[in-house]
Design an enzyme around this catalytic site. Structure first.
Site, PDB file in Angstrom:
ATOM      1  N   ASP A 160       0.763  -1.169  -0.157  1.00 19.18           N
ATOM      2  CA  ASP A 160       0.204  -0.240   0.078  1.00 19.18           C
ATOM      3  C   ASP A 160       0.736   1.178  -0.125  1.00 19.18           C
ATOM      4  O   ASP A 160       1.505   1.554   1.106  1.00 19.18           O
ATOM      5  CB  ASP A 160      -0.578  -0.043   1.121  1.00 19.18           C
TER       6      ASP A 160
ATOM      7  N   ASP B 199     -10.728  -4.419  -0.625  1.00 15.61           N
ATOM      8  CA  ASP B 199      -9.700  -3.912   0.305  1.00 15.61           C
ATOM      9  C   ASP B 199     -10.144  -3.069   1.300  1.00 15.61           C
ATOM     10  O   ASP B 199     -10.769  -1.836   0.979  1.00 15.61           O
ATOM     11  CB  ASP B 199      -8.795  -3.327  -0.528  1.00 15.61           C
TER      12      ASP B 199
HETATM   13  C1  DX5 Z   1      -6.200   0.970   3.413  1.00 18.58           C
HETATM   14  C2  DX5 Z   1      -5.393   0.121   2.425  1.00 18.58           C
HETATM   15  C3  DX5 Z   1      -5.868  -1.257   3.070  1.00 18.58           C
HETATM   16  C4  DX5 Z   1      -5.491  -1.637   4.388  1.00 18.58           C
HETATM   17  C5  DX5 Z   1      -6.044  -2.977   4.731  1.00 18.58           C
HETATM   18  O1  DX5 Z   1      -5.877   2.449   2.975  1.00 18.58           O
HETATM   19  O2  DX5 Z   1      -5.420   0.271   1.110  1.00 18.58           O
HETATM   20  O3  DX5 Z   1      -4.873  -2.275   2.205  1.00 18.58           O
HETATM   21  O4  DX5 Z   1      -3.960  -1.828   4.405  1.00 18.58           O
HETATM   22  O5  DX5 Z   1      -5.924  -2.900   6.034  1.00 18.58           O
HETATM   23  P1  DX5 Z   1      -7.123  -3.704   6.848  1.00 18.58           P
HETATM   24  O6  DX5 Z   1      -7.592  -4.864   6.408  1.00 18.58           O
HETATM   25  O7  DX5 Z   1      -6.878  -4.024   8.142  1.00 18.58           O
HETATM   26  O8  DX5 Z   1      -8.293  -2.670   6.655  1.00 18.58           O
END
Ligand code: DX5
Length: 223
Positions: free
Chosen positions: A35, A178
């Site tokens: 990310d 996501d």
């Molecule tokens: C948020 C990111 C996600 C996040 C997911 O901006 O794009 O990929 O890291 O993390 P969780 O699964 O904890 O929501």
């Protein structure tokens, strides 16, 4: 289509990133998501190509897909650098550039799979014109910028509508979700048509093996 689990390394332990990512792969994860956040398109700053570099030994060793999610303004500025660093998938936000079609063409010209991401308020119609060129469409089920947020419930219906549109267009692209994804909401997302699930905290917080096995149990029985 077999459902893939893509742990987001944003939630991994950065003092031992490769080892933590390896634990997730050993337990049955399929891809690794990186990310990238610039502090402008999203309020947080994460990392750049160094994080992609850090996964290259695993990529060579395991053939793992390194999936780079660019939460950055004007992502076209960085496509070459991430392709050279070893990204297998590059996803840009439809909200982050006026030239989505050009960015997708450039990603494919770099020999990398092209994805486009939609924030929660962005309608699926925003990808209609580029859908035939895409290898992946990402539905954000949180407002991007941070891990550990709550899943936005109406995302499941958005996945269902997007899957219908993709099937009608004859698209073979992945439908990725996501944000706040967990073993409890994963079955509904798969039934709605998602085939790649990104999870950060639900994988890397606590016992990674048990977390990934919990996903595998619900994903494998649903496919
Ligand atoms: C948020 C990111 C996600 C996040 C997911 O901006 O794009 O990929 O890291 O993390 P969780 O699964 O904890 O929501």
């Amino acid at each position: 289509m077999a459902v893939k689990l893509a742990p987001s390394i944003l939630a991994a332990d950065f003092t031992r990133l490769e080892a933590h990512a390896r634990e997730a792969l050993d337990a049955g994860a399929d891809w690794l998501q990186v990310d990238v956040m610039d502090g402008h398109f999203v309020p947080n700053i994460s990392f750049g190509t160094a994080a992609v570099d850090a996964l290259q030994r695993l990529r060579r060793e395991r053939g793992v897909v390194v999936d780079v999610h660019l939460m950055v303004e004007r992502p076209e500025r960085y496509l070459g650098a991430f392709a050279r660093a070893g990204a297998d998938v590059l996803t840009v936000h439809v909200e982050a550039t006026a030239h989505v079609h050009r960015a997708v063409q450039e990603i494919k010209g770099l020999g990398v799979r092209a994805g486009v991401a939609l924030n929660p308020a962005t309608p699926i119609s925003a990808v209609e014109e580029v859908l035939p060129d895409l290898d992946l469409v990402l539905v954000m089920s949180v407002n991007p910028g941070f891990g550990g947020q709550a899943f936005i419930p109406r995302s499941t219906d958005k996945v269902r509508r997007l899957r219908k549109a993709m099937d009608e267009a004859g698209s073979g692209a992945h439908l990725q979700v996501d944000g706040g994804v967990s073993p409890s909401n994963a079955p509904d997302l798969v039934r709605a048509g998602a085939d790649v699930l990104v999870a950060g905290s639900a994988v890397f917080e606590g016992d990674v093996r048990a977390n990934v096995e919990a996903f595998r149990r619900v994903l494998d029985e649903k496919t």
